[in-house]
Write an enzyme that holds these catalytic residues in place. Sequence first.
Site, mmCIF file in Angstrom:
data_model
loop_
_atom_site.group_PDB
_atom_site.id
_atom_site.type_symbol
_atom_site.label_atom_id
_atom_site.label_comp_id
_atom_site.label_asym_id
_atom_site.label_seq_id
_atom_site.Cartn_x
_atom_site.Cartn_y
_atom_site.Cartn_z
ATOM 1 N N LYS A 1 -0.313 -4.061 -3.925
ATOM 2 C CA LYS A 1 -1.675 -3.522 -3.813
ATOM 3 C C LYS A 1 -1.736 -2.198 -4.557
ATOM 4 O O LYS A 1 -1.223 -1.190 -4.104
ATOM 5 C CB LYS A 1 -2.087 -3.315 -2.364
ATOM 6 C CG LYS A 1 -3.519 -2.808 -2.248
ATOM 7 C CD LYS A 1 -3.916 -2.509 -0.831
ATOM 8 C CE LYS A 1 -5.348 -1.993 -0.778
ATOM 9 N NZ LYS A 1 -5.505 -0.719 -1.496
ATOM 10 N N SER B 1 0.813 -1.209 0.000
ATOM 11 C CA SER B 1 0.000 0.000 0.000
ATOM 12 C C SER B 1 0.849 1.263 0.000
ATOM 13 O O SER B 1 1.590 1.531 -0.938
ATOM 14 C CB SER B 1 -0.924 -0.068 1.218
ATOM 15 O OG SER B 1 -1.832 0.988 1.247
ATOM 16 N N GLU C 1 11.526 5.362 -9.106
ATOM 17 C CA GLU C 1 11.337 5.856 -10.467
ATOM 18 C C GLU C 1 11.578 7.358 -10.629
ATOM 19 O O GLU C 1 12.016 7.801 -11.698
ATOM 20 C CB GLU C 1 9.932 5.491 -10.946
ATOM 21 C CG GLU C 1 9.714 3.992 -11.058
ATOM 22 C CD GLU C 1 8.344 3.598 -11.555
ATOM 23 O OE1 GLU C 1 8.054 2.395 -11.628
ATOM 24 O OE2 GLU C 1 7.544 4.508 -11.875
#
Length: 489
Positions: free
Chosen positions: A343, A318, A329
Amino acid sequence: MADEPKQNNQKKQKKTVSRFVPIFVGILAFLIGVFLTIIVGFFLISRTLMAPTGQNSSGFNKISTVYQTIKQNYYRPVNSEKLIDGAVNGMVQSLGDQFSEYLPKEDASDLNTTISASFGGIGASVKQSGNYVAVDAPVKDTPAKKAGLKTGDIILAIDGQSAKNLGVSKVVSKIRGKIGTKVKLTLKRDDRQFDVTLTRAKIPVKTVSGKLDSDNKQIGNIQISTFSEPTAKELKQTIKKLRTQGAKSFVIDLRGNPGGTLPTALASASMFLKNGQTIMQVQQRDSKPERFTAGKTYDDGFKVTEPTVVLVDEDSASASEIFASALKESAGDQIIGTTSFGKGTVQTVSDLGHDSEMKITTARWLTPDGHWINKKGVRPTIVAKYPDYAYLSTFDVEKTYKSGDSSRTIITIQKSLQALGYPLDQTNGVYDQSTLDAVKQFQNDYQIPVSGEMDPTTNRRLTEALSQLIGKNDNAYKQAIATLTAKLK
């Protein structure tokens, strides 16, 4: 860097996120449900509940007819609130989505209590799983984690009484209790059933802890147990403290972190990104993804520019995955460990009145580069696992195991002894002479009355010794230190 319109849009985005509530149950004994990743404005649901028309109208008429028929004709009086709860719960369950659920009065109360990180219990999150409640994620350094509970363990019974059809709230109330008392859980993992006895403990409210690495004092080791309301503030304070102690780089350990609130995840991740860099994206049905970008709105201008690596494992979920993917990233930081939980959906909580709430999946969230990690997880840039013995099954430490016994529990005991350096002829689950000799030697080494039997005292000491050994052989952390040490040269 984002242009000015995007910065304005960022402020708009924050207003859209009305409430991201963690279904982080564990630390509050076994509270409610699963991990929430994002709450984006509950008006989206409220709108759809207004005045049914057309085809929907006949459906609502059917519900009304069933309600009135039961109320008037059932052979004994029926509680109206119970009927309504059942109808709402049935509709939500028909979605077949483990992250969507109806929260009646008592569950909604528990959910709202967890936001402030006021916790106590055995330290795990849970969710509904068919007719039973299952473990979602044990939290690091809690009784549940130390006892070896794992994601997906089904709770079959509590203190010998069946937990079938009890629901999350009742399971929670039965597992809660006075600190220091014990609770026995009967669990099912895959095709195996076993008992675990845990001692209830007070779970620290603090969600962030940090210290300098024992060997390299320029590296600060920061552990985040969950993302709840105080986390961003605690993270900022911890970083400042470690800086004054000489830290010039940081390890952010998210292993075992089941998630938490979106505002906290955004604020925490924003600290490590340049203003305008993407933290995450949210895509609602039939809509283009909406970007959430780093900036003063989230981090109040506090930035971390030192080299940083992030540790994750299969229990990082989560909000943890939002943080990890943002740093991976957008910041280009190394993610070390094993693939995270996975998730990638968005839940919205809607107030239904009478202290009840409904949580349903309304969107999916994407990484900065547009990847959907749902059921895939965030993949580490450097894979590093614990030794095999770190993944041994748990067993009931309150039982006594002796010569002649044969079971899977004996296999766990044998492999634990073997990992600690005690020689055995075999590890096939038979409590043979070599196992007896190894147990006696272990008891002698750890100053336990030598009986040759794995009694509760010996069981607990074996579990503690293995845990300490695992800590000394933390390959992911060792890799993190090596990575940062190289950068500091």
